[in-house]
Design an enzyme around this catalytic site. Structure first.
Site, short mmCIF file in Angstrom:
data_model
loop_
_atom_site.label_atom_id
_atom_site.label_comp_id
_atom_site.label_asym_id
_atom_site.label_seq_id
_atom_site.Cartn_x
_atom_site.Cartn_y
_atom_site.Cartn_z
N CYS A 133 0.83 -1.21 0.00
CA CYS A 133 0.00 0.00 0.00
C CYS A 133 0.87 1.27 0.00
CB CYS A 133 -0.91 -0.03 1.23
SG CYS A 133 -1.77 1.51 1.57
N CYS A 143 0.03 3.80 2.74
CA CYS A 143 0.48 3.34 4.06
C CYS A 143 1.95 3.69 4.26
CB CYS A 143 0.28 1.83 4.21
SG CYS A 143 -1.44 1.29 4.01
#
Length: 105
Positions: A28, A31
Site C-alpha cells: 500500500c 500506508c
C-alpha cells in the site's frame, strides 16, 4: 509499533486497554507515506497502544470490522469501539492526530 499476531490478540487488546489498530499492507503506497510520521504520533498519544494489522494476513478480521480501505484506524477502549478513520484516502499527520484527539476517553 507492534504487529498483530492473531485474532485472539486483537480481541484481548481491544477488550483490555486504549488501543489504536492501524490496518495496512506492505504493498500500500499510502500506508508507506504515513509510516515515517507514525512514531511521532505514537509518542504524542502515548496513552494508547498502537498495533499494526496486516490487511492481507487478517482479511477476515478486516471484513468483520468493515475495513475496506487502507490505511485505516480503529480506536478501542475496554472492548468498545471509540472511533474509526476508515477510507481509501491518503491521510495526513494532522488528520490522524485529529482523529485520535476526538476519540472518547
Amino acid at each position: 509499533m507492534e504487529k498483530l499476531q492473531s485474532v485472539q490478540q486483537f480481541t484481548q487488546l481491544a477488550n483490555s486497554e486504549n488501543v489504536i489498530f492501524m490496518f495496512t499492507a506492505g504493498w500500500c503506497p499510502d500506508c508507506r507515506v504515513i509510516d515515517p510520521i507514525m512514531p511521532d504520533i505514537e509518542e504524542k498519544f502515548s496513552d494508547y497502544t498502537f498495533v499494526s494489522v496486516d490487511r492481507d494476513e487478517f482479511i477476515d478480521l478486516c471484513i468483520e470490522k468493515d475495513i475496506y480501505g487502507i490505511p485505516s484506524f480503529l480506536g478501542f477502549r475496554e472492548g468498545d469501539e471509540q472511533g474509526r478513520f476508515v477510507s481509501r484516502d491518503r491521510k495526513t499527520q494532522e488528520e490522524i492526530e485529529s482523529f485520535i484527539s476526538n476519540l472518547s476517553k
